[in-house]
Write a protein that holds these residues in place. Structure first.
Motif, PDB file in Angstrom:
ATOM      1  N   GLY A   1      30.956  20.909  48.382  1.00 21.66           N
ATOM      2  CA  GLY A   1      31.550  21.836  49.330  1.00 21.66           C
ATOM      3  C   GLY A   1      30.860  23.184  49.285  1.00 21.66           C
ATOM      4  N   ALA A   2      31.325  24.113  50.112  1.00 24.85           N
ATOM      5  CA  ALA A   2      30.714  25.436  50.171  1.00 24.85           C
ATOM      6  C   ALA A   2      30.870  26.171  48.841  1.00 24.85           C
ATOM      7  CB  ALA A   2      31.348  26.249  51.296  1.00 24.85           C
ATOM      8  N   ILE A   3      29.869  26.993  48.511  1.00 24.01           N
ATOM      9  CA  ILE A   3      29.821  27.713  47.244  1.00 24.01           C
ATOM     10  C   ILE A   3      29.778  29.218  47.498  1.00 24.01           C
ATOM     11  CG2 ILE A   3      28.394  28.166  45.210  1.00 24.01           C
ATOM     12  CD1 ILE A   3      29.712  25.524  45.029  1.00 24.01           C
ATOM     13  N   THR A   4      30.487  29.973  46.671  1.00 25.06           N
ATOM     14  CA  THR A   4      30.419  31.432  46.706  1.00 25.06           C
ATOM     15  C   THR A   4      29.341  31.914  45.740  1.00 25.06           C
ATOM     16  OG1 THR A   4      32.746  31.724  47.294  1.00 25.06           O
ATOM     17  CG2 THR A   4      31.668  33.574  46.193  1.00 25.06           C
ATOM     18  N   SER A   5      28.511  32.838  46.190  1.00 25.28           N
ATOM     19  CA  SER A   5      27.529  33.486  45.323  1.00 25.28           C
ATOM     20  C   SER A   5      27.608  34.986  45.545  1.00 25.28           C
ATOM     21  CB  SER A   5      26.106  32.995  45.618  1.00 25.28           C
ATOM     22  OG  SER A   5      25.910  31.688  45.137  1.00 25.28           O
ATOM     23  N   LYS A   6      27.400  35.741  44.474  1.00 28.34           N
ATOM     24  CA  LYS A   6      27.420  37.198  44.568  1.00 28.34           C
ATOM     25  C   LYS A   6      26.243  37.778  43.795  1.00 28.34           C
ATOM     26  CE  LYS A   6      32.452  37.492  45.104  1.00 28.34           C
ATOM     27  NZ  LYS A   6      33.713  38.144  44.675  1.00 28.34           N
ATOM     28  N   ALA A   7      25.970  39.051  44.050  1.00 22.10           N
ATOM     29  CA  ALA A   7      24.866  39.738  43.385  1.00 22.10           C
ATOM     30  C   ALA A   7      25.117  39.824  41.889  1.00 22.10           C
ATOM     31  CB  ALA A   7      24.679  41.129  43.976  1.00 22.10           C
ATOM     32  N   LEU A   8      24.054  40.078  41.131  1.00 19.56           N
ATOM     33  CA  LEU A   8      24.132  40.050  39.676  1.00 19.56           C
ATOM     34  C   LEU A   8      25.187  41.004  39.120  1.00 19.56           C
ATOM     35  CD1 LEU A   8      20.340  39.825  38.732  1.00 19.56           C
ATOM     36  CD2 LEU A   8      22.047  38.005  38.710  1.00 19.56           C
ATOM     37  N   GLN A   9      25.242  42.231  39.606  1.00 15.14           N
ATOM     38  CA  GLN A   9      26.204  43.198  39.073  1.00 15.14           C
ATOM     39  C   GLN A   9      27.635  42.789  39.381  1.00 15.14           C
ATOM     40  OE1 GLN A   9      24.984  47.034  40.618  1.00 15.14           O
ATOM     41  NE2 GLN A   9      23.511  47.347  38.951  1.00 15.14           N
ATOM     42  N   GLU A  10      27.871  42.278  40.583  1.00 15.74           N
ATOM     43  CA  GLU A  10      29.210  41.799  40.930  1.00 15.74           C
ATOM     44  C   GLU A  10      29.601  40.609  40.064  1.00 15.74           C
ATOM     45  OE1 GLU A  10      30.281  41.794  45.306  1.00 15.74           O
ATOM     46  OE2 GLU A  10      28.095  41.919  45.420  1.00 15.74           O
ATOM     47  N   ALA A  11      28.634  39.727  39.830  1.00 13.00           N
ATOM     48  CA  ALA A  11      28.915  38.562  38.999  1.00 13.00           C
ATOM     49  C   ALA A  11      29.285  38.978  37.583  1.00 13.00           C
ATOM     50  CB  ALA A  11      27.697  37.630  38.983  1.00 13.00           C
ATOM     51  N   GLU A  12      28.565  39.917  37.029  1.00 15.74           N
ATOM     52  CA  GLU A  12      28.860  40.408  35.680  1.00 15.74           C
ATOM     53  C   GLU A  12      30.249  41.028  35.622  1.00 15.74           C
ATOM     54  OE1 GLU A  12      28.138  41.593  31.627  1.00 15.74           O
ATOM     55  OE2 GLU A  12      27.021  40.222  32.924  1.00 15.74           O
ATOM     56  N   ALA A  13      30.622  41.780  36.663  1.00 16.21           N
ATOM     57  CA  ALA A  13      31.907  42.477  36.677  1.00 16.21           C
ATOM     58  C   ALA A  13      33.087  41.515  36.738  1.00 16.21           C
ATOM     59  CB  ALA A  13      31.963  43.441  37.860  1.00 16.21           C
ATOM     60  N   GLU A  14      32.885  40.319  37.279  1.00 18.02           N
ATOM     61  CA  GLU A  14      33.991  39.376  37.416  1.00 18.02           C
ATOM     62  C   GLU A  14      34.105  38.395  36.254  1.00 18.02           C
ATOM     63  OE1 GLU A  14      35.065  37.665  41.067  1.00 18.02           O
ATOM     64  OE2 GLU A  14      34.135  39.219  42.302  1.00 18.02           O
ATOM     65  N   LEU A  15      33.231  38.519  35.266  1.00 16.81           N
ATOM     66  CA  LEU A  15      33.366  37.692  34.070  1.00 16.81           C
ATOM     67  C   LEU A  15      34.573  38.116  33.244  1.00 16.81           C
ATOM     68  CD1 LEU A  15      29.724  37.395  32.650  1.00 16.81           C
ATOM     69  CD2 LEU A  15      31.174  35.501  33.418  1.00 16.81           C
ATOM     70  N   PRO A  16      35.159  37.205  32.472  1.00 14.01           N
ATOM     71  CA  PRO A  16      36.173  37.634  31.500  1.00 14.01           C
ATOM     72  C   PRO A  16      35.564  38.669  30.558  1.00 14.01           C
ATOM     73  CG  PRO A  16      36.073  35.238  31.663  1.00 14.01           C
ATOM     74  CD  PRO A  16      34.912  35.759  32.438  1.00 14.01           C
ATOM     75  N   GLU A  17      36.370  39.598  30.117  1.00 13.79           N
ATOM     76  CA  GLU A  17      35.847  40.725  29.331  1.00 13.79           C
ATOM     77  C   GLU A  17      35.066  40.269  28.112  1.00 13.79           C
ATOM     78  OE1 GLU A  17      37.435  44.951  27.446  1.00 13.79           O
ATOM     79  OE2 GLU A  17      38.766  43.682  28.640  1.00 13.79           O
ATOM     80  N   HIS A  18      35.506  39.183  27.460  1.00 15.67           N
ATOM     81  CA  HIS A  18      34.822  38.755  26.247  1.00 15.67           C
ATOM     82  C   HIS A  18      33.458  38.125  26.522  1.00 15.67           C
ATOM     83  CE1 HIS A  18      36.646  34.927  27.529  1.00 15.67           C
ATOM     84  NE2 HIS A  18      35.739  34.324  26.761  1.00 15.67           N
ATOM     85  N   LEU A  19      33.163  37.845  27.797  1.00 13.61           N
ATOM     86  CA  LEU A  19      31.870  37.250  28.137  1.00 13.61           C
ATOM     87  C   LEU A  19      30.910  38.257  28.757  1.00 13.61           C
ATOM     88  CD1 LEU A  19      32.943  33.799  29.652  1.00 13.61           C
ATOM     89  CD2 LEU A  19      32.040  34.272  27.369  1.00 13.61           C
ATOM     90  N   ARG A  20      31.381  39.476  28.998  1.00 13.18           N
ATOM     91  CA  ARG A  20      30.491  40.480  29.574  1.00 13.18           C
ATOM     92  C   ARG A  20      29.492  40.975  28.529  1.00 13.18           C
ATOM     93  NH1 ARG A  20      35.169  44.039  32.692  1.00 13.18           N
ATOM     94  NH2 ARG A  20      36.009  42.275  33.902  1.00 13.18           N
ATOM     95  N   ASN A  21      28.325  41.373  29.041  1.00 10.87           N
ATOM     96  CA  ASN A  21      27.265  41.900  28.172  1.00 10.87           C
ATOM     97  C   ASN A  21      26.857  40.895  27.096  1.00 10.87           C
ATOM     98  OD1 ASN A  21      27.319  44.495  29.509  1.00 10.87           O
ATOM     99  ND2 ASN A  21      29.213  44.919  28.358  1.00 10.87           N
ATOM    100  N   THR A  22      26.864  39.620  27.465  1.00 17.74           N
ATOM    101  CA  THR A  22      26.448  38.566  26.526  1.00 17.74           C
ATOM    102  C   THR A  22      25.191  37.857  27.020  1.00 17.74           C
ATOM    103  OG1 THR A  22      27.933  36.979  27.615  1.00 17.74           O
ATOM    104  CG2 THR A  22      28.801  38.171  25.687  1.00 17.74           C
ATOM    105  N   SER A  23      24.444  38.554  27.867  1.00 19.06           N
ATOM    106  CA  SER A  23      23.179  38.040  28.406  1.00 19.06           C
ATOM    107  C   SER A  23      23.362  36.832  29.324  1.00 19.06           C
ATOM    108  CB  SER A  23      22.215  37.676  27.266  1.00 19.06           C
ATOM    109  OG  SER A  23      21.929  38.817  26.482  1.00 19.06           O
ATOM    110  N   ARG A  24      24.572  36.630  29.805  1.00 17.54           N
ATOM    111  CA  ARG A  24      24.775  35.562  30.787  1.00 17.54           C
ATOM    112  C   ARG A  24      24.295  36.045  32.153  1.00 17.54           C
ATOM    113  NH1 ARG A  24      28.534  31.490  29.218  1.00 17.54           N
ATOM    114  NH2 ARG A  24      29.332  31.885  27.117  1.00 17.54           N
ATOM    115  N   VAL A  25      23.537  35.231  32.834  1.00 20.79           N
ATOM    116  CA  VAL A  25      23.012  35.566  34.158  1.00 20.79           C
ATOM    117  C   VAL A  25      23.522  34.540  35.159  1.00 20.79           C
ATOM    118  CG1 VAL A  25      20.956  35.875  35.571  1.00 20.79           C
ATOM    119  CG2 VAL A  25      20.949  36.623  33.175  1.00 20.79           C
TER     120      VAL A  25
END
Length: 401
Positions: A81-105
Motif C-alpha cells: 500500500g501507499a507509504i509515508t516518507s518525510k525529510a531526515l530532520q522530520e523523521a528524527e523528530a518523530e522517533l521515540p526519545e530513546h532512539l533519537r541521536n542514535t545514528s538511525r537514518v
C-alpha cells in the motif's frame, strides 16, 4: 488476520502466497477495500500480512521491521500500500526519545525493497483508462542505479576535489570557496545494470506485442554516459531483430507523451528520468489514482499503486482504489493468472467510465463503493455468459501498437 500459506493437496493446483503490506494513511483503507477480490475470483492465493511504513519507524526506528523481511522472503510476490516518507530532520523528530541521536537514518521502505531485493525494473503501464483505448504504452525505469544510486553528498568528497579544481582552473562557470559550498550527486550507470534493464525492456516489448523500445536519455549533454548507454542498447538490440529501437532526448519524450502518446510502445530510462516520465504518464492516464506499478527483479517482485499516503484524506473513504486494482492485476499476471488480471483491468475501465468515479475524477463515489463495483464487474468479466469471455476465460490481451 494473517492467512498462512499452505501447500496444495495431491491432485490440486499449487497455491501461491502473497505478502500484503498495507502501509500508511489511505494505503490501509485502499488495501482493505480491494482485498475481497481474492475471494470473489476464487484465487488460489494465501495472504500473509505484515507491517511496513511510518508507524514502524515512529515506534521502533525501522520502517521495515525484521519480521517483515522474513514474510517478504517467504512469499511469491508482495502487494504494497501507499507509504509515508518525510525529510531526515522530520523523521528524527518523530522517533521515540530513546532512539533519537542514535545514528538511525530514515530510508524509504520502497528504496530499501528495491535495493535489498535488487528489483531493478520499475514497470509503469500507461493506458487510456478514461478514454477509448487510444494509447497504451509502458515506462520501464531503472530502479537501483542512475541519479538515485545513493551517491548524493552534502559536500564535495575529497576524492572528487582534483577533478573539480581542474575544471575550475579551466574556467568552469561555477564558484565556490570551499568543499562545503557545493553538493554533488553522481549518476552511476554500470554495464551489468544497463544490460539487464535493456534486456528486460526488449523482453517486455516482445511479450506484450509492442513493436518499439525507446531509450529516453540526454546524450547530447551527458555525452559520455549517454554514449555508454547507447552502445549497450545497440548490443542488446541485436538479440531482438523483431523489435525496433531508438534513442530520444528525455525532454522530447515528455513532449510527445502528451501530444502523441499513441506513438510509444516501451519507454526505458535511467532512474531519475524514468521517475519523472512515469509520473507524467500517470497524468496522461488521468491522475495518480489510476497509475499502477510493478518492481521486478530476478528473484522477487512487489506491486504498488503510485499515489501517496495522503494523510489529509485519511478516514474520509474517498481515495481512488483503481491504481491498487491495476497493480493487483500486474501481480496476478506475474503469477500466471492472466484471465483474472485481464478481467480486473477491464473492470476498472468499465467502472470508472460508466458506473462510479471518486473525487479525483470529479465524482462522489467512496473508496468502498468504487472497489465493490470493480470487484463485481471483475467477476462478471470472467463469467462464461459474458460476450467478452471465451469458455469462461477472459479473452487474451490484444497486441499493443
Amino acid at each position: 488476520m494473517t492467512v498462512l500459506h499452505s501447500s496444495a493437496l495431491p491432485g490440486q493446483p499449487a497455491r501461491h502466497r502473497v505478502c500484503v503490506l498495507p502501509g500508511d494513511g489511505v494505503g490501509v483503507e485502499v488495501v482493505e477495500a480491494v482485498l475481497p477480490i481474492f475471494e470473489a475470483l476464487a484465487l488460489p492465493i494465501d495472504l500473509d500480512f505484515g507491517q511496513i511504513g511510518w508507524e514502524c519507524w515512529r515506534t521502533g526506528g525501522d520502517p521495515v521491521p525484521a519480521e517483515t523481511w522474513v514474510k517478504i522472503a517467504a512469499a511469491d510476490a508482495t502487494l504494497l500500500g501507499a507509504i509515508t516518507s518525510k525529510a531526515l530532520q522530520e523523521a528524527e523528530a518523530e522517533l521515540p526519545e530513546h532512539l533519537r541521536n542514535t545514528s538511525r537514518v530514515y530510508v524509504s521502505p520502497v528504496i530499501q525493497l528495491r535495493q535489498r531485493l535488487s528489483l531493478y525494473a520499475n514497470v509503469r503501464p500507461v493506458t487510456d483508462v478514461l478514454g477509448e483505448g487510444r494509447f497504451r504504452f509502458t515506462v520501464i525505469r531503472e530502479n537501483t542505479e542512475g541519479l538515485y544510486a545513493g551517491l548524493d553528498f552534502a559536500a564535495i568528497p575529497a576524492e572528487f576535489e582534483p577533478v573539480l579544481k581542474a575544471r575550475e582552473l579551466a574556467g568552469a562557470p561555477w564558484h565556490r570557496d570551499s568543499p562545503e559550498d557545493a553538493t554533488m550527486t553522481v549518476r552511476l550507470q554500470t554495464r551489468a545494470g544497463l544490460t539487464r534493464l535493456f534486456r528486460y525492456a526488449f523482453d517486455y516489448a516482445r511479450k506484450h506485442g509492442y513493436p518499439r523500445v525507446t531509450l529516453a536519455d540526454k546524450p547530447n549533454v551527458l555525452r559520455y554516459s549517454g554514449a555508454f548507454a547507447k552502445g549497450i542498447l545497440e548490443s542488446v538490440a541485436t538479440d531482438y531483430p523483431d523489435i525496433a529501437y531508438n534513442i530520444d532526448n528525455v525532454d522530447a519524450v515528455a513532449l510527445w507523451m502528451i501530444r502523441r502518446p499513441e506513438r510509444f510502445g516501451v519507454i526505458v530510462a535511467e532512474n531519475m528520468f524514468g521517475d519523472i516520465l512515469s509520473d507524467l504518464g500517470a497524468g496522461v492516464m488521468g491522475g495518480l489514482g489510476f497509475a499502477p506499478s510493478a518492481n521486478i527483479g530476478d528473484a522477487g517482485a512487489y506491486f504498488e499503486p503510485v499515489h501517496g499516503s495522503a494523510p489529509a484524506h485519511v478516514g474520509q473513504n474517498k481515495a481512488n482504489p483503481s491504481a491498487m486494482f491495476l497493480s493487483l492485476a500486474l501481480l496476478l499476471e506475474h503469477l500466471g493468472y492472466h484471465a483474472q488480471a485481464l478481467a480486473i483491468e477491464q473492470a476498472v475501465a468499465q467502472v470508472v467510465k460508466h458506473d462510479c468515479q471518486t473525487y479525483d475524477s470529479g465524482g462522489q463515489a467512496t473508496t468502498r463503493q468504487c472497489a465493490a463495483a470493480i470487484i463485481e464487474r471483475s467477476v462478471l468479466n470472467l463469467s462464461p455468459l459474458n460476450p467478452q469471455t471465451e469458455n469462461g476465460r477472459a479473452l487474451p490481451a490484444r497486441s499493443h501498437a
